[in-house]
Structure formats: C-alpha cells, structure tokens
Design an enzyme around this catalytic site. Structure first.
Site, PDB file in Angstrom:
ATOM      1  N   HIS A  56       1.244  -3.564  -7.030  1.00 19.58           N
ATOM      2  CA  HIS A  56       1.343  -3.024  -5.887  1.00 19.58           C
ATOM      3  C   HIS A  56       1.563  -4.148  -4.596  1.00 19.58           C
ATOM      4  O   HIS A  56       1.718  -5.462  -4.890  1.00 19.58           O
ATOM      5  CB  HIS A  56      -0.240  -2.595  -5.243  1.00 19.58           C
ATOM      6  N   GLU A  58       0.558  -5.481  -2.011  1.00 22.57           N
ATOM      7  CA  GLU A  58      -0.312  -6.353  -1.588  1.00 22.57           C
ATOM      8  C   GLU A  58      -0.568  -7.538  -2.943  1.00 22.57           C
ATOM      9  O   GLU A  58      -0.792  -8.668  -2.488  1.00 22.57           O
ATOM     10  CB  GLU A  58      -1.712  -6.017  -1.466  1.00 22.57           C
TER      11      GLU A  58
END
Length: 147
Positions: A56, A58
C-alpha cells in the site's frame, strides 16, 4: 506572512502520487511523509506491480521515511495520504509512532475507523483534506474498471 506549507499543499503532492498509481493500473492512493515542511518519503500503491497485498502507499512511504531517517520511529513526522488508511496500515502507523496523519477521502468500508483500529495515542488525525479530489480519482478508476 502566510505559511505556504499547508495540509492542502502536501495533499496535492500526495494526489500526484495517487495519479501515478492510477496511470500504472493500481488503485490510486498516494502518500508522503513530511518532516519539518520537507517531503522525506513518497509512495503510491504497488500491490499489482509487486504482486504484494502489503504494498500500500502508506507502507511504501513508511519504509522510505524510516530509511531516510535511519530509524523506525516517525516522531515529528506527518503522513499525507489520499485515502483513509486501512487496518493494516493503521497498525504500521501505530508502531511507527507517527505524530500526525492527514487523509483525504474516508474509506467507509475498509478504513481504520470502520474496522476499529487504534492509532498511537499521541498521533493526531485530520481527515477530509481535498477529499473530493481524492474520491473523484478513486471513482474514475473504478468506473473505468467496470466497463
């Protein structure tokens, strides 16, 4: 004098990362980590390219920021991300002890709030920054996939 380095300023940079993901056929989420008004890490979703469910935006940004800083804690750092973090990313953000998270669009199905995930008690959260722009990018991505 007005500070040019606002949450909106950095969220626009995160939206640029999301657009890169969009162009690669990835779910368009972009993230960056900022320390003292300096972007120290960038990331966007790479789950398809890397065939990795943990890739992801993040997670990419957290890893890059830790490498930049030379340590695992992101104290005095802010994460800007175009979509509310999921439970997995919230867990990583908890352990990173990041000081602030600013997100764009809420994820009403899989976001950390819906899932009941905890963040570090000292982490400040601001949601809804350029939410319409972030949501629009997501909607355009999934509309194109449904054709």
């Amino acid at each position: 004098m007005m500070d040019p380095f606002t949450d909106e300023y950095f969220m626009k940079k995160a939206l640029q990362e999301a657009a890169m993901a969009f162009d690669k056929g990835e779910i368009p989420v972009g993230a960056l980590v900022v320390a003292h008004n300096t972007i120290i890490a960038r990331g966007h979703n790479l789950t398809e390219m890397l065939n990795d469910v943990t890739a992801h935006a993040e997670m990419q940004a957290i890893t890059a920021a830790a490498n930049y800083l030379g340590g695992k804690y992101l104290k005095d750092c802010t994460l800007y991300v175009t979509l509310e973090p999921c439970q997995m990313c919230a867990g990583a953000l908890y352990w990173s002890q990041i000081s602030k998270i600013v997100f764009g669009a809420s994820d009403l199905q899989r976001g950390f709030k819906k899932m009941g995930s905890q963040l570090h008690p000292k982490t400040t959260v601001v949601g809804g920054v350029l939410a319409e722009e972030a949501a629009d990018l997501m909607q355009r991505f999934f509309a194109a996939r449904r054709k």
